[in-house]
Design a protein around this motif. Structure first.
Motif, short mmCIF file in Angstrom:
data_model
loop_
_atom_site.label_atom_id
_atom_site.label_comp_id
_atom_site.label_asym_id
_atom_site.label_seq_id
_atom_site.Cartn_x
_atom_site.Cartn_y
_atom_site.Cartn_z
N ARG A 237 0.83 -1.21 0.00
CA ARG A 237 0.00 0.00 0.00
C ARG A 237 0.86 1.25 0.00
NH1 ARG A 237 -3.45 -2.92 3.91
NH2 ARG A 237 -4.87 -4.06 2.56
N ARG B 202 -3.77 4.99 -11.31
CA ARG B 202 -4.10 3.56 -11.23
C ARG B 202 -4.17 2.95 -12.62
NH1 ARG B 202 -8.86 1.60 -7.75
NH2 ARG B 202 -7.50 0.01 -6.91
N ARG C 6 -5.43 0.01 -15.20
CA ARG C 6 -6.66 -0.80 -15.31
C ARG C 6 -6.30 -2.15 -15.95
NH1 ARG C 6 -9.61 0.96 -18.88
NH2 ARG C 6 -11.71 0.49 -18.16
N SER D 205 -16.13 -8.35 -9.45
CA SER D 205 -15.74 -7.56 -8.28
C SER D 205 -15.85 -8.30 -6.96
CB SER D 205 -16.59 -6.29 -8.23
OG SER D 205 -17.93 -6.64 -8.00
N GLU E 153 -10.17 -9.69 -7.71
CA GLU E 153 -10.40 -8.27 -7.39
C GLU E 153 -9.48 -7.85 -6.23
OE1 GLU E 153 -12.65 -6.27 -8.89
OE2 GLU E 153 -12.38 -4.53 -7.58
N GLU E 154 -9.43 -8.70 -5.21
CA GLU E 154 -8.60 -8.36 -4.05
C GLU E 154 -7.12 -8.31 -4.41
OE1 GLU E 154 -9.96 -9.75 0.03
OE2 GLU E 154 -10.75 -11.30 -1.28
N GLN F 69 -6.52 -5.09 -6.14
CA GLN F 69 -6.51 -3.98 -5.19
C GLN F 69 -5.20 -3.92 -4.42
OE1 GLN F 69 -10.00 -4.17 -2.78
NE2 GLN F 69 -11.35 -3.53 -4.47
N GLY G 120 -2.62 -2.53 -6.41
CA GLY G 120 -2.89 -1.16 -6.79
C GLY G 120 -3.49 -1.01 -8.18
N GLU H 128 -6.90 -1.51 -10.97
CA GLU H 128 -8.36 -1.50 -11.04
C GLU H 128 -8.79 -2.63 -11.98
OE1 GLU H 128 -9.94 2.21 -12.43
OE2 GLU H 128 -11.88 1.29 -12.90
N ASN H 129 -9.77 -3.43 -11.53
CA ASN H 129 -10.31 -4.49 -12.39
C ASN H 129 -11.25 -3.86 -13.40
OD1 ASN H 129 -11.28 -6.82 -13.52
ND2 ASN H 129 -12.05 -7.72 -11.61
N LYS I 124 -16.59 -4.99 -13.99
CA LYS I 124 -17.28 -4.49 -12.80
C LYS I 124 -18.39 -5.41 -12.31
CE LYS I 124 -14.82 -0.77 -12.87
NZ LYS I 124 -13.58 -0.84 -12.04
#
Lengths: 261, 328, 338
Positions: free
Chosen positions: B179, B187, B189, B204, B209-210, B213, B216, B218-219, B222
């Motif tokens: 982090r 970010r 994608r 998601s 997804e995790e 995240q 860092g 973005e999936n 959605k």
């Protein structure tokens, strides 16, 4: 009781696809009579048999079997009165002759054939001189032999009326003679027979009663009418010029007037 | 979710104070079906039919309790790792009575297990195992938290709570280093591609997804589905910056880059298609998700991570989790 | 003499499966169920103390909780499918007919898949319901003017199979790889998941179907002659045929609901038996039941013990069945009617 008919047709009509095959046909067949039905292809002969067997329902009119309305009979009761031999197409079915004939006993034994059923089956096979075929598969037999087996099956059912659609089909001359003799014997034993045949000569030689079906109407053909009259009746029924010749014994021989071609 | 947390809490609480071995203080754990399992002492013969859970057992150091493994352990891509972890596997002596889609009941029973670990979806097999009087710990993993619960539970069951806490603390510490490093940057994608086909992905509510995240990213997908097949046009319109492939025997990133119709996608034009190289080392149904996340993060943000050495290398990470140095 | 031969045949029909089943009880992949362990278990059961190093209790579990239901279920499934095949072939007067032509297998597969994917009810129950539903739909398609047209029934089967196969594919498409694998496994045969409860679940519908067909087996001779012939002999053909189809549906769906799709048994066993007994259903039906049961029992036992990884029985029956069927096709008459 003496005048109760085995089969009584009462203003019987039947239409199929708007075509009226039978128009208010009325006729009565006496018990023990041997009747032949003549007519052109597609004139409704098979339909008439299927109506009497109960397979088809008439559009109007009534059929009485020994005085009882056909539609009041249950399946088993009907089978005890009427045996129907549909037009036979040779089958490859690998059942043996004995097993096929045994199925005719269904009305006596519903779940498993009894000793009596086996005995009756053997008796019928013997009567029709088919015992030697007993263990052969139906599928291995010739068309004519299959036809005889199906007739044996019908007799094993022990009905009072036989309806036969073209029983001569596939039969060679010797088997035709055997069948003729058999039908006569059965008639004498009290069996009522109605058979569709294509040979008017055979019908006249063997039958006690001949019916012609044309234009939706059934008319009796009287054998003692003079040949000239018979010729014109048959010609009308078949819509073809017919010749009748007589053998020395008086037996008729019917042919198409080939000279007219 | 609330119930879940309570269960977790009670599980932690129960295992926490004592560590005494008095018979009244039985081991009690609730599995992913919500079934309660209790033992007076850790089961001595565990048959684990889930490869990821087997890894958890080895991370916990419960080697001696393992009596049966999934068949996949003997497959070429996993065997070298497990052979290092267990002599019985390296000698191919460890019984393998089944895997995640098939179990030979009789072979299983013959091992005389005191506990079987199996996926919760295998309801038919679970029913049959329980009929034999063998307790079943059923697993269903939808999130990293589920992975953590599994570690905690298995730690409790095997009497290795201390090691479980250690593993989780290590994981938390590792996650923090992620982090810190990606903050402030734009970010990226990403699209995730499963090995079943180019259009098979995760939405998601998934570990994917995790993973994104954590790294860092973005999936681009959605939808909430854990697993879904999307439309090719949808993928084109989502236009990800990069594509992450799960380990794939049939396709290489080069094949994806030449996939007809894909040529105009950003990820393809910039040749940013990456494949996670190992089923074992990148498995994110285990704490090894740290390793997968590290790779993904380095692919997504090469500059940011090039001068960073606080992230552990794969071999260091593996050793911290499995304690390879203690084996053999 | 005749009576002796009959008694001998009946004895054979009972003894062969009992012997095979007993033998199968002694065979398994694990060391805990070999000859010695079973004998040890018998000794232990009869009161002798267990020897050190043996586990008679575990052997007992393996014998009665794992092998017994599986052996019985394999026999019941093989027998029920074969017998249903016999009945269908008689009714359709076509030796290529099988219970599956009414879309039962695809119905059952879809039902099981639906339950496996979304878990609203046990897959067995769902498979049974959808197998029966498939047959019912075929019937709806085939009934015209209150009469059942046999050709329409077969065409209905093709359509219904098509629909359910499409729906099955849809379910598989929507399922994650996890469930997908379970579904695929189920459709290949599921005998390895047998247990005593499932045995009973299967035994009730399949048993009713089997018993019914066996009771009415002589009638199949008459039905196989043709509708007009059967009718002439006093049979109510639509009712009788409906009854037989219902019984065959019960037998088939009861079996495959628990055992998964086991192909070809229903087609080849009646043919093989017919070569020996002839086509008389009084013999053909019971012998096909026993022979089909024994065949699947043997196949499943082989699949239990060959290799550490079991090959689903349904796959083996397909692999063995296809060449056998081609052999039969080459040498026997295929069409009975015209």
């Amino acid at each position: 009781m003496g005048d109760v008919k085995a089969i009584q047709l009462d203003k019987l009509s039947f239409s199929y696809h708007r075509e009226e095959l039978l128009k208010e046909v009325s006729a009565g067949l006496s018990p023990g009579s041997l009747n032949f039905l003549l007519g052109r292809n597609g004139c409704g002969k098979s339909t008439l048999l299927r109506l009497i067997s109960g397979e088809l329902k008439p559009t109007s009119g009534d059929i009485r079997i020994f005085g009882r309305s056909l539609h009041t009979l249950g399946s088993i009761e009907r089978a005890s009165m009427i045996g129907f031999l549909p037009q036979h197409y040779p089958m490859q079915l690998p059942l043996t002759v004995e097993e096929v004939v045994l199925t005719g006993r269904y009305r006596f034994s519903r779940l498993n054939p009894s000793k009596e059923d086996f005995r009756a089956t053997l008796a019928v096979l013997e009567k029709l001189e088919l015992l030697h075929l007993r263990t052969r598969n139906l599928g291995e037999l010739s068309g004519g032999e299959q036809q005889m087996v199906m007739i044996a099956r019908l007799l094993a059912q022990e009905p009072r009326i036989l309806l036969m659609d073209e029983p001569l089909l596939h039969l060679d001359l010797s088997n035709q003679v055997r069948l003729a003799a058999l039908l006569k014997t059965l008639g004498k034993e009290g069996m009522t027979i109605l058979a569709v045949v294509h040979d008017p000569g055979f019908a006249m030689a063997v039958g006690s009663n001949i019916l012609g079906l044309s234009n939706g109407q059934v008319e009796p053909i009287r054998q003692d009418d003079p040949d000239s009259l018979l010729t014109s009746v048959l010609s009308r029924i078949y819509k073809t010029e017919i010749d009748i010749h007589r053998m020395a014994s008086g037996i008729p021989f019917v042919s198409v007037n080939l000279g007219a071609l | 979710m609330a119930v879940f947390s309570i269960l977790l809490f009670t599980a932690c609480f129960r295992s926490h104070p004592g560590e005494t071995d008095s018979p009244g203080d039985a081991i009690v754990v609730e599995d992913f079906r919500g079934e309660t399992l209790s033992f007076s002492q850790p089961p001595r013969r565990i048959v684990c039919l889930i490869e990821s859970a087997l890894s958890a057992l080895y991370m916990l150091g419960a080697d001696s309790l393992i009596a049966g493994v999934p068949q996949s352990v003997y497959k070429a891509d996993l065997y070298p790792w497990y052979a290092r972890l267990d002599v019985r596997i390296s000698k191919r002596e460890m019984p393998a009575p089944g895997n995640w889609d098939f179990v030979s009941l009789e072979s299983l029973a013959a091992i005389k297990p005191e506990l079987v670990i199996i996926w919760a979806e295998q309801t038919d097999v679970i029913e049959n195992i329980e009929r034999l009087g063998i307790p079943v710990y059923a697993v269903m993993l939808h999130s990293f938290e589920d992975v953590h619960k599994e570690i905690r539970d298995l730690g409790t069951i095997t009497g290795r709570e201390e090691r479980a806490r250690e593993l989780l603390a290590f994981t938390e510490a590792q996650k923090k280093t992620f982090r810190r490093q990606i903050s402030g940057e734009d970010r990226q994608r990403a699209y995730f591609m499963w090995s079943q086909g180019v259009l098979e992905t995760s939405g998601s509510r998934s570990t994917v997804e995790e993973l994104f995240q954590l790294a860092g990213l973005e999936n681009v997908v959605k939808n909430q589905d854990e697993h879904l097949v999307i439309n090719k046009e949808t993928l084109l319109s989502l236009d990800p910056d990069l594509i992450i492939m799960w380990y794939n025997e049939k396709l290489d990133p080069a094949d994806v880059m030449t996939e007809p119709g894909f040529s105009q996608m950003k990820a393809i034009r910039s040749k940013r298609v990456y494949e996670l190289p190992s089923v074992f080392a990148c498995d994110f149904w285990t704490l090894k998700y740290l390793n997968a996340a590290r790779m993904v993060a380095q692919w997504a943000y090469p500059e940011a991570y090039s001068q960073n050495d606080s992230l552990l290398s794969e071999s260091h990470l593996m050793d911290s989790l499995y304690q390879f140095h203690l084996k053999r | 003499m005749h009576l002796m031969k009959r008694t001998f045949s009946i004895l054979l029909l009972i003894l062969v499966p009992v012997l095979l089943a007993t033998l199968a009880m002694f065979i398994g992949p694990s060391g805990e169920g070999g000859w010695e362990s079973v004998l040890e278990w018998i000794r232990w059961k009869t009161g002798s103390p267990a020897d050190a190093g043996t586990h008679p209790e575990l052997t007992g579990l393996i014998l009665w909780e794992i092998r017994f239901p599986r052996i019985m279920l394999a026999f019941l499934t093989g027998g029920a499918l074969s017998l249903a095949g016999v009945a269908m072939q008689a009714i359709f007067r076509n030796p290529l007919a099988s219970p599956y032509i009414l879309g039962m297998s695809s119905g059952a597969a879809f039902g099981a898949a639906l339950a496996l994917a979304w878990g609203f009810m046990p897959p067995q129950a769902s498979a049974f319901l959808f197998a029966a539903l498939a047959t019912f739909l075929c019937y709806l398609i085939a009934v015209r003017k209150k009469k059942l047209a046999v050709l329409h029934l077969v065409l209905g089967g093709i359509i219904v199979s098509g629909i359910f196969t499409a729906l099955l594919t849809l379910v598989q498409y929507l399922s994650d790889p996890f469930k997908l694998q379970t579904i695929v496994h189920w459709t290949m045969g599921n005998l390895h998941n047998a247990n005593n409860t499932k045995l009973w679940t299967s035994l009730i519908p399949a048993g009713i179907g089997v018993a019914g067909i066996l009771i009415f087996r002589w009638r199949l001779n008459l039905l196989s002659l043709g509708d007009q012939e059967a009718r002439s002999s006093g049979m109510n053909v639509p009712v009788q045929r409906g009854l037989i189809i219902l019984l065959a549906t019960l037998a088939t769906s009861g079996a495959i609901a628990v055992s998964g799709i086991i192909g070809f048994i229903d087609l080849i066993v009646p043919h093989m038996v017919r070569m020996v007994t002839g086509a008389d259903h009084r013999k053909l039906a019971p012998v096909s039941f026993v022979a089909g049961g024994c065949l699947l029992l043997v196949i499943d036992t082989l699949s239990r013990i060959l290799g550490s990884y079991e090959i689903p029985a349904g796959v083996i029956t397909m692999l063995i069945g296809a060449p056998v069927f081609i052999f039969i096709l080459k040498r026997s008459k295929i069409v009975w009617g015209t």
